[in-house]
Design an enzyme around this catalytic site. Structure first.
Site, PDB file in Angstrom:
ATOM      1  N   GLY A  12       0.822  -1.211   0.000  1.00 26.93           N
ATOM      2  CA  GLY A  12       0.000   0.000   0.000  1.00 26.93           C
ATOM      3  C   GLY A  12       0.850   1.253   0.000  1.00 26.93           C
ATOM      4  O   GLY A  12       1.861   1.321   0.711  1.00 26.93           O
ATOM      5  N   THR A 135       5.675   2.145   5.326  1.00 26.54           N
ATOM      6  CA  THR A 135       4.384   1.639   5.803  1.00 26.54           C
ATOM      7  C   THR A 135       3.701   2.678   6.667  1.00 26.54           C
ATOM      8  O   THR A 135       4.352   3.323   7.487  1.00 26.54           O
ATOM      9  CB  THR A 135       4.539   0.339   6.617  1.00 26.54           C
ATOM     10  OG1 THR A 135       3.279  -0.009   7.192  1.00 26.54           O
ATOM     11  CG2 THR A 135       5.549   0.479   7.738  1.00 26.54           C
ATOM     12  N   ASP A 137       1.477   1.672   8.714  1.00 25.66           N
ATOM     13  CA  ASP A 137       1.154   0.900   9.919  1.00 25.66           C
ATOM     14  C   ASP A 137       2.277   0.886  10.950  1.00 25.66           C
ATOM     15  O   ASP A 137       2.057   0.500  12.098  1.00 25.66           O
ATOM     16  CB  ASP A 137       0.806  -0.539   9.546  1.00 25.66           C
ATOM     17  CG  ASP A 137      -0.505  -0.657   8.798  1.00 25.66           C
ATOM     18  OD1 ASP A 137      -1.350   0.248   8.947  1.00 25.66           O
ATOM     19  OD2 ASP A 137      -0.686  -1.642   8.056  1.00 25.66           O
ATOM     20  N   GLY A 181      -4.880  -0.326  10.594  1.00 27.18           N
ATOM     21  CA  GLY A 181      -3.957  -1.086  11.424  1.00 27.18           C
ATOM     22  C   GLY A 181      -4.448  -2.502  11.629  1.00 27.18           C
ATOM     23  O   GLY A 181      -5.368  -2.740  12.402  1.00 27.18           O
ATOM     24  N   GLU A 237      -9.132  -0.935  13.063  1.00 28.16           N
ATOM     25  CA  GLU A 237      -9.883  -1.818  12.167  1.00 28.16           C
ATOM     26  C   GLU A 237      -9.630  -3.294  12.477  1.00 28.16           C
ATOM     27  O   GLU A 237     -10.434  -4.163  12.135  1.00 28.16           O
ATOM     28  CB  GLU A 237      -9.491  -1.541  10.710  1.00 28.16           C
ATOM     29  CG  GLU A 237      -8.044  -1.905  10.392  1.00 28.16           C
ATOM     30  CD  GLU A 237      -7.648  -1.645   8.952  1.00 28.16           C
ATOM     31  OE1 GLU A 237      -8.519  -1.225   8.163  1.00 28.16           O
ATOM     32  OE2 GLU A 237      -6.470  -1.861   8.619  1.00 28.16           O
ATOM     33  N   ARG A 289      -3.956   7.817   4.346  1.00 32.23           N
ATOM     34  CA  ARG A 289      -2.612   7.575   3.815  1.00 32.23           C
ATOM     35  C   ARG A 289      -2.316   8.404   2.571  1.00 32.23           C
ATOM     36  O   ARG A 289      -1.200   8.361   2.052  1.00 32.23           O
ATOM     37  CB  ARG A 289      -2.420   6.090   3.508  1.00 32.23           C
ATOM     38  CG  ARG A 289      -3.077   5.582   2.246  1.00 32.23           C
ATOM     39  CD  ARG A 289      -2.871   4.083   2.081  1.00 32.23           C
ATOM     40  NE  ARG A 289      -3.253   3.619   0.754  1.00 32.23           N
ATOM     41  CZ  ARG A 289      -3.486   2.351   0.441  1.00 32.23           C
ATOM     42  NH1 ARG A 289      -3.396   1.422   1.385  1.00 32.23           N
ATOM     43  NH2 ARG A 289      -3.796   2.008  -0.792  1.00 32.23           N
TER      44      ARG A 289
END
Length: 387
Positions: A12, A135, A137, A181, A237, A289
């Site tokens: 991503g 990332t 995350d 996440g 999430e 993002r």
């Protein structure tokens, strides 16, 4: 050793992925032995099909725009490679006279990077391979933090602060904000930076590192409703119960790619049913993002630094490493880059440590906010309330 260099994006995108690309391109141009700078169009798939973008002579004005362009300007993917395809990659690189490869991505991409590095060693292929972390995350191991996270953290903190101001002005409901996440709560936790001492900030924060109990959640909300009429809750999430089962069934799963169910709507409906109180769910999703307006300047600069460091290392003959950051000082904030063995990174997920989560499991500690605050690139918008 080939004279050309290749950049491959995976996973991503982030708000600063292209800043790492910028850093790589600027650094590669400083080395006269590099003849061509290629990027795989749309990630691994582009490489396997021989679809490469020649980045060697991009106009300077377009290069500068990379710093403020979200996503991936060359395209990325989540493709899983079969063993035979690693050999195919090696042959394609030889044909293009490519001796240096930079993989930019998260855990999955670093796994690909490590596997390709080992395949090159086994084949005695003269190809150097380095990983550039990326990332939102923040779940890559062996580094203090990863490029992409600071901007996602700034987005969630600023957005939650704005929602809190809205709810403070019309305090009639419970608002559940769902943050990205899968297994790591770093983005969700960053919402705590919204707190400004003026009553603006999340009331409750739930992270995937702790088992989620719906009854405890209802009790937490009910307790707050005794003194407040408007509440803001931030949840991950990836919330799971004590049996590690997602509290909402995923919509779609394909390996590491998971499309989570709507946790915020589920919990809002739970509040309505259990407490008879108005509630609503909000889910920023990709907005978190892709925002350049809320891009962290620190994140952008560090992403560029990671690209530069990786490029220098790979051209200087270093292989099988990833660029990582070590925090040299907390106040003033200072980091230094270093190279870590790719073996220590490959699919090794980094989650929130216990000392960053409060005892009740519904918030974060001051230790976390002190760690996180420098990464978002300055203060959030100042706000005021007379209510």
């Amino acid at each position: 050793m080939g004279d050309n260099i290749l950049i491959v994006h995976g996973g991503g995108p982030t708000a600063v992925m292209n800043a790492s690309l910028y850093g790589t391109l600027k650094e590669a141009k400083k080395h006269p032995q590099i003849h061509k700078i290629y990027a795989a169009k749309n990630g691994i798939g582009g490489l396997l099909s021989g679809n490469l973008i020649d980045m060697s002579n991009i106009p300077e004005e377009n290069l500068e725009r990379l710093l403020y362009t979200p996503g991936s300007a060359v395209g990325t993917s989540r493709e899983h490679l079969e063993p035979a395809e690693y050999d195919e990659m090696s042959e394609l690189l030889k044909k293009k006279n490519i001796g240096y490869v930079l993989f930019t991505g998260g855990n999955g991409t670093m796994d690909t990077c490590g596997r390709f590095y080992k395949r090159c060693l086994a084949q005695k292929a003269n190809i150097n391979v380095i990983g550039i972390p990326k990332t939102i995350d923040n779940d890559i191991a062996a580094t203090d933090h990863s490029p992409g996270y600071g901007s996602a953290a700034r987005y969630i903190a600023q957005s939650v602060k704005e929602v809190c101001a809205d709810v403070k002005g019309l305090p009639i409901h419970v608002v559940i904000i769902e943050a990205s996440g899968r297994n790591a709560g770093w983005i969700t936790a960053a919402s705590a930076l919204a707190r400004d001492g003026n009553g603006l900030g999340p009331d409750l924060i739930y992270l995937p590192e702790r088992p989620f109990e719906e009854e405890k959640f209802i009790r937490d909300v009910q307790k707050l409703l005794r003194t407040k009429t408007g509440i803001v809750v931030v949840v991950s999430e990836g919330l799971k119960d004590k049996n590690k089962v997602p509290i909402v069934d995923p919509v779609f799963e394909d390996g590491r790619a998971v499309y989570f169910g709507d946790v915020s709507s589920h919990l809002a409906n739970l509040v309505i049913r259990k407490l008879g109180y108005k509630a609503r769910g909000e889910k920023p999703g990709l907005l978190g993002r892709a925002s350049v307006l809320l891009q962290s300047s620190v994140d952008r600069e560090e992403a560029q630094m990671a690209g530069e460091e990786a490029c220098r290392a790979v051209i200087n003959g270093i292989s099988g490493k990833m660029v990582a950051f070590r925090r040299a000082s907390v106040n003033p904030y200072e980091i230094s880059p270093f190279l870590v063995d790719i073996d220590k990174v490959m699919l090794c997920e980094r989650v929130m440590p216990e000392e960053y989560i409060n005892a009740e499991g519904n918030g974060v500690t001051e230790a976390f906010t002190e760690w996180c605050r420098p990464l978002i690139g300055g203060n959030l918008t100042e706000m005021v309330s007379f209510n």
